[in-house]
Structure formats: C-alpha cells, structure tokens
Write a protein that holds these residues in place. Structure first.
Motif, short mmCIF file in Angstrom:
data_model
loop_
_atom_site.label_atom_id
_atom_site.label_comp_id
_atom_site.label_asym_id
_atom_site.label_seq_id
_atom_site.Cartn_x
_atom_site.Cartn_y
_atom_site.Cartn_z
N LYS A 15 27.88 38.34 47.26
CA LYS A 15 28.92 38.86 46.37
C LYS A 15 30.23 39.19 47.08
O LYS A 15 31.11 39.82 46.51
CB LYS A 15 28.40 40.09 45.63
N GLN A 16 30.37 38.75 48.33
CA GLN A 16 31.55 39.06 49.13
C GLN A 16 32.86 38.59 48.49
O GLN A 16 33.90 39.20 48.69
CB GLN A 16 31.43 38.45 50.54
N ASP A 17 32.80 37.51 47.75
CA ASP A 17 34.01 36.95 47.14
C ASP A 17 34.17 37.35 45.68
O ASP A 17 34.96 36.73 44.95
CB ASP A 17 34.01 35.43 47.28
N SER A 18 33.44 38.39 45.25
CA SER A 18 33.50 38.82 43.85
C SER A 18 34.92 39.18 43.44
O SER A 18 35.67 39.77 44.21
CB SER A 18 32.61 40.04 43.62
N LYS A 19 35.24 38.82 42.20
CA LYS A 19 36.54 39.15 41.62
C LYS A 19 36.29 39.89 40.31
O LYS A 19 35.22 39.80 39.73
CB LYS A 19 37.34 37.88 41.37
N CYS A 20 37.28 40.61 39.86
CA CYS A 20 37.15 41.35 38.60
C CYS A 20 37.50 40.41 37.45
O CYS A 20 38.54 40.55 36.81
CB CYS A 20 38.02 42.59 38.59
N ASP A 21 36.62 39.46 37.20
CA ASP A 21 36.84 38.48 36.14
C ASP A 21 36.74 39.10 34.75
O ASP A 21 37.31 38.58 33.80
CB ASP A 21 35.84 37.33 36.27
N GLU A 22 36.00 40.20 34.64
CA GLU A 22 35.79 40.84 33.33
C GLU A 22 36.85 41.91 33.03
O GLU A 22 36.82 42.50 31.94
CB GLU A 22 34.40 41.47 33.27
N CYS A 23 37.77 42.16 33.96
CA CYS A 23 38.82 43.14 33.70
C CYS A 23 39.66 42.71 32.50
O CYS A 23 39.79 41.51 32.23
CB CYS A 23 39.74 43.29 34.92
N ALA A 24 40.24 43.68 31.82
CA ALA A 24 41.09 43.39 30.66
C ALA A 24 42.27 42.53 31.08
O ALA A 24 42.74 42.61 32.22
CB ALA A 24 41.59 44.70 30.06
N GLU A 25 42.74 41.72 30.16
CA GLU A 25 43.85 40.80 30.44
C GLU A 25 45.09 41.54 30.95
O GLU A 25 45.83 41.02 31.78
CB GLU A 25 44.21 39.98 29.20
N PRO B 267 33.85 47.08 38.28
CA PRO B 267 34.33 45.71 38.38
C PRO B 267 33.33 44.67 37.89
O PRO B 267 33.70 43.53 37.62
CB PRO B 267 34.64 45.51 39.86
N ASN B 268 32.07 45.06 37.72
CA ASN B 268 31.06 44.12 37.21
C ASN B 268 31.27 43.81 35.73
O ASN B 268 31.01 42.69 35.29
CB ASN B 268 29.65 44.66 37.43
N ASN B 269 31.71 44.82 34.97
CA ASN B 269 31.89 44.57 33.54
C ASN B 269 33.35 44.74 33.08
O ASN B 269 33.65 44.53 31.91
CB ASN B 269 30.96 45.45 32.70
N GLY B 270 34.22 45.15 34.00
CA GLY B 270 35.64 45.28 33.69
C GLY B 270 36.01 46.52 32.88
O GLY B 270 37.16 46.70 32.51
N LYS B 271 35.04 47.40 32.64
CA LYS B 271 35.31 48.59 31.83
C LYS B 271 35.77 49.75 32.71
O LYS B 271 35.32 49.89 33.85
CB LYS B 271 34.06 49.00 31.06
N THR B 272 36.66 50.57 32.14
CA THR B 272 37.09 51.78 32.83
C THR B 272 36.53 52.99 32.08
O THR B 272 36.38 52.97 30.86
CB THR B 272 38.62 51.88 32.94
N TYR B 273 36.23 54.01 32.86
CA TYR B 273 35.60 55.21 32.33
C TYR B 273 36.33 56.44 32.84
O TYR B 273 36.97 56.40 33.89
CB TYR B 273 34.14 55.29 32.81
#
Length: 149
Positions: free
Chosen positions: A67-77, A111-117
């Motif tokens: 997962k070293q190259d993981s990106k926040c693909d699920e973050c809001a636009e 960053p896994n689901n792009g949600k903020t809390y």
C-alpha cells in the motif's frame, strides 16, 4: 562570583529542566502507530505536530508494503487531497486543547474511504497511548494509537 564549573552545571540543569517541561508526555505531539481495527496490528505512522496551539497530523509511513503508493482516490472531488499520495498527507487538522489530556474541535480524514469525521483525542496511559475518536454527530468509532516517540 561562582566558579566556571558551577555556572556550567547550573546552566545545564536549567536546560534539562526546560527541555523536560517542553516534552510533555501527555501531549499528543509525537509519532503514533495507528492500529488496524480488524487485525489489531500497526497500520501506519502518523506524526502529530503543534503550531500556535493547533494540532495536526500527517501520515509518515504505511506499514503494508503493498500500500506504499496508496492515494486518496475516494476523497471528495473538492478536497485538494483527492488523488494525492497518502504518505505525507495531512489527515488530522484543527485540534485544540480542550481540557486535561483532551484535544478536540478538529477533523480527521480516513483516506481509505475519503470521509472526514469530527476528531477528538485523549492522551492516556501516562502518554503511551492516544484514543482517537472520529464521529459524525453521535455515530463514530474510537481507535487506540500507540506512541512511537
């Protein structure tokens, strides 16, 4: 006038006392192992820093080599972190001291689901652990992070 060795020892003593006061073990400032909810194993390293009474945290390392190259693909636009690498990303923002060992008022990104809390942090176990509470309204979860330094 005191001798030179006495003045040097006194200066060293004052310096050590000052450093001890600055290195508050009950502060969230430092590096923390985040723990995976399912495996209970370290997932990443997050470094929490403080500037002008506001605390933030950035991902320094992801433990899983795949997962070293993981990106926040699920973050809001409209989130500037969208599509950016997770390593180096600020995921915790806006925390302020609320009480003894409690820091609140901030936000944390998963960053896994792009949600903020909403984020609330409590430093526990003499500064060795941190309870990270992420929630939306009254629904949320608490993780225990382990201090690395």
């Amino acid at each position: 006038m005191p001798s030179l060795p006495f003045r040097v020892c006194a200066a060293l003593l004052v310096s050590v006392a000052s450093m001890t006061a600055l290195a508050d073990p009950m502060s969230p400032v430092g590096t923390w192992n985040t723990i995976d909810d399912e495996t209970k194993k370290p997932k990443s390293l997050v470094r929490i820093t403080e500037k002008d009474g506001v605390f933030s945290g950035a991902v320094e390392k992801i433990v899983d080599p795949a997962k070293q190259d993981s990106k926040c693909d699920e973050c809001a636009e409209d989130d500037p972190r969208k599509g950016k690498p997770v390593i180096g990303m600020t995921i915790l923002t806006g925390l302020k001291k609320e009480g003894d060992n409690v820091y609140a008022g901030g936000r944390i990104l998963d960053p896994n689901n792009g949600k903020t809390y909403n984020a609330r942090v409590t430093v526990i176990d003499e500064g060795r652990k941190l309870e990270m509470r992420g929630s939306i309204l009254f629904i949320g979860r608490t993780q225990t992070w382990i201090r690395v330094n």
